[in-house]
Motif scaffolding. Structure first.
Motif, PDB file in Angstrom:
ATOM      1  N   ALA A 119     -12.319   4.426  22.434  1.00  0.00           N
ATOM      2  CA  ALA A 119     -11.342   4.038  21.184  1.00  0.00           C
ATOM      3  C   ALA A 119      -9.987   5.255  20.601  1.00  0.00           C
ATOM      4  O   ALA A 119     -10.885   6.061  21.124  1.00  0.00           O
ATOM      5  N   GLY A 120      -9.370   4.990  20.498  1.00  0.00           N
ATOM      6  CA  GLY A 120      -8.131   5.589  19.719  1.00  0.00           C
ATOM      7  C   GLY A 120      -8.603   5.795  18.009  1.00  0.00           C
ATOM      8  O   GLY A 120      -9.359   4.965  17.934  1.00  0.00           O
ATOM      9  N   SER A 130     -16.343  11.225  18.426  1.00  0.00           N
ATOM     10  CA  SER A 130     -17.266  10.325  17.851  1.00  0.00           C
ATOM     11  C   SER A 130     -17.412   8.906  17.455  1.00  0.00           C
ATOM     12  O   SER A 130     -16.755   8.604  17.995  1.00  0.00           O
ATOM     13  N   ALA A 131     -18.935   8.658  16.877  1.00  0.00           N
ATOM     14  CA  ALA A 131     -19.015   7.297  17.343  1.00  0.00           C
ATOM     15  C   ALA A 131     -18.646   6.144  15.985  1.00  0.00           C
ATOM     16  O   ALA A 131     -19.631   6.879  14.856  1.00  0.00           O
ATOM     17  N   ALA A 132     -17.971   5.584  15.572  1.00  0.00           N
ATOM     18  CA  ALA A 132     -18.232   4.459  13.927  1.00  0.00           C
ATOM     19  C   ALA A 132     -18.639   3.200  14.644  1.00  0.00           C
ATOM     20  O   ALA A 132     -17.768   2.714  15.357  1.00  0.00           O
ATOM     21  N   TRP A 133     -19.574   3.204  13.865  1.00  0.00           N
ATOM     22  CA  TRP A 133     -20.307   1.566  13.596  1.00  0.00           C
ATOM     23  C   TRP A 133     -18.762   0.753  12.574  1.00  0.00           C
ATOM     24  O   TRP A 133     -18.936   1.182  11.438  1.00  0.00           O
ATOM     25  N   THR A 262      -8.891   1.983  16.735  1.00  0.00           N
ATOM     26  CA  THR A 262      -7.866   1.474  17.294  1.00  0.00           C
ATOM     27  C   THR A 262      -8.756   1.152  18.534  1.00  0.00           C
ATOM     28  O   THR A 262      -8.141   1.784  19.841  1.00  0.00           O
ATOM     29  N   GLY A 263      -8.917  -0.632  19.052  1.00  0.00           N
ATOM     30  CA  GLY A 263      -9.529  -0.916  20.039  1.00  0.00           C
ATOM     31  C   GLY A 263      -8.482  -1.682  21.003  1.00  0.00           C
ATOM     32  O   GLY A 263      -7.350  -2.142  20.353  1.00  0.00           O
ATOM     33  N   GLY A 293     -14.079   7.934  19.737  1.00  0.00           N
ATOM     34  CA  GLY A 293     -13.064   8.055  20.242  1.00  0.00           C
ATOM     35  C   GLY A 293     -13.061   8.916  21.225  1.00  0.00           C
ATOM     36  O   GLY A 293     -13.696  10.211  21.793  1.00  0.00           O
ATOM     37  N   SER A 294     -12.181   8.635  22.212  1.00  0.00           N
ATOM     38  CA  SER A 294     -11.493   8.847  23.324  1.00  0.00           C
ATOM     39  C   SER A 294     -10.530   9.796  23.067  1.00  0.00           C
ATOM     40  O   SER A 294     -10.378  10.576  24.124  1.00  0.00           O
ATOM     41  N   ASN A 295      -9.344   9.712  22.090  1.00  0.00           N
ATOM     42  CA  ASN A 295      -8.544  10.417  21.629  1.00  0.00           C
ATOM     43  C   ASN A 295      -7.909  10.004  20.217  1.00  0.00           C
ATOM     44  O   ASN A 295      -8.174   9.105  19.844  1.00  0.00           O
ATOM     45  N   TYR A 296      -7.137  11.377  20.192  1.00  0.00           N
ATOM     46  CA  TYR A 296      -6.208  10.681  18.272  1.00  0.00           C
ATOM     47  C   TYR A 296      -5.195   9.581  19.279  1.00  0.00           C
ATOM     48  O   TYR A 296      -4.604   9.442  19.668  1.00  0.00           O
TER      49      TYR A 296
END
Length: 358
Positions: A119-120, A130-133, A262-263, A293-296
């Motif tokens: 995601a962004g 980072s990883a977000a639940w 954001t996905g 997070g793959s990109n800002y």
């Protein structure tokens, strides 16, 4: 009646009893413990440059045909785990999940669903890698829109709720099309299980973070966190759109958890599971969404939004670290649920306070 004819009659009766039982056994659906959902892949299932599907596929050698989908399914018979690739975008995700949910080969009535996808990431809340639940998914597509150049004076965006006359006008409108609230006790359980997992940092990630000096969250090394997701068909980018999405998420969640990722698929996944839940084929309360997070979602200072988006489209700046984080963090939840299936089949974790199984 001769002995031979009597023998044939006995055989016929026996076959009439055995054949239906054999057909019933053959037709018995496979009980699935967990479905891993991915959306973005670059090339082949395995053996080349990886997207979201590949790391999981390499652990699941069994291929199951899935003509209604975008790729065949992968299956781990030992753990009873399915791997689904939906394709990119809300509509493809909804169609793929629905196709799987209606597939008579599988019993998905107790299955957990884990979206493990990139995601962004909003630099105000987290850092790349980072990883977000996710607790709430907010649809960014549904509503009214006018070109911002034709918007009334004072509007910061041309997007506004369908049952309101201007952006972010309170009280909040009908949330049924824009807010997909997930099972937060289940989400919190997954977060508690994984929050201490160390995520790899690197010089490459540090160089991506360095220009975002005005954001303290963006400068942190990769970590596991909780938050809300914005989901829509468009890969958007830029400070103005990011500001709108922050406010849009805050509006639809009534000021709940902050926008972090954001996905492009998860309203489709959640919406499809909600509809399938009406048939009893799935339990929509068993959906977990993990976004990494793959990109800002905004460019670094001094770089235009279009220039930054074009560069990211050629190769996401933190792609591999985000893929690694999804596999590592998501993998712990997959292992916990499948290894201790007798504990989690009939009772959702998080329903009561409990420690993960040892």
């Amino acid at each position: 009646m001769g002995i031979f004819r009597r023998f044939l009659l006995i055989c016929a009766i026996g076959l009439s009893v055995v054949a239906p039982a054999a057909r019933a056994a053959q037709a018995a659906p496979i009980e699935v413990r967990l479905v891993i959902v991915t959306a973005f892949e670059i090339g082949a299932d395995t053996g080349d440059r990886a997207g979201e599907f590949q790391a999981w596929a390499e652990t699941m050698p069994e291929v199951l045909p899935f003509p209604a989908g975008f790729r065949d399914l992968r299956y781990d018979a030992k753990r009873e785990v399915l791997l689904l690739h939906t394709g990119i975008g809300t509509s493809r995700a909804a169609a793929s999940v629905t196709a799987l949910g209606m597939d008579p080969r599988f019993d998905l009535s107790h299955a957990y669903w884990l979206v493990a996808a990139i995601a962004g990431v909003d630099p105000a809340t987290a850092s790349v890698g980072s990883a977000a639940w996710i607790g709430d998914i907010v649809d960014t597509d549904y509503g009214y829109a006018v070109d911002p150049r034709e918007a009334p004076a004072g509007w910061s965006t041309g997007m506004f709720p369908r049952d309101r006359a201007e952006p972010y006008l309170g009280p909040r409108g009908d949330p049924q099309y824009n807010l997909f609230a997930l099972n937060k006790p289940l989400r919190d359980w997954a977060y508690a299980l994984t929050r201490d997992i160390p995520l790899a940092d690197s010089e490459a990630l540090q160089s991506i973070r360095a220009p975002y000096s005005q954001y303290s969250a963006a400068r942190r090394p990769p970590h596991v966190l909780k938050g809300a997701e914005a989901s829509g068909q468009t890969f958007w980018h830029g400070t103005l759109l990011n500001d709108h999405v922050r406010r849009w998420v805050r509006y639809w969640t009534d000021g709940g958890e902050p926008f972090v990722m954001t996905g492009m698929e998860d309203t489709g996944v959640a919406g499809a599971l909600h509809m399938l839940g009406r048939t009893g084929r799935v339990d929509p309360a068993r959906l977990l969404v993990l976004r990494t997070g793959s990109n800002y979602s905004v460019p670094p200072p001094g770089v235009g939004a279009a220039q930054s988006l074009t560069a990211e489209a050629k190769g996401l700046s933190a792609l591999q670290p985000s893929l690694d984080a999804a596999f590592l963090v998501g993998g712990r939840v997959v292992d916990e649920i499948t290894v201790h299936w007798s504990r989690y089949r009939d009772r959702l974790p998080g329903a009561v306070t409990e420690a993960p199984a040892e």
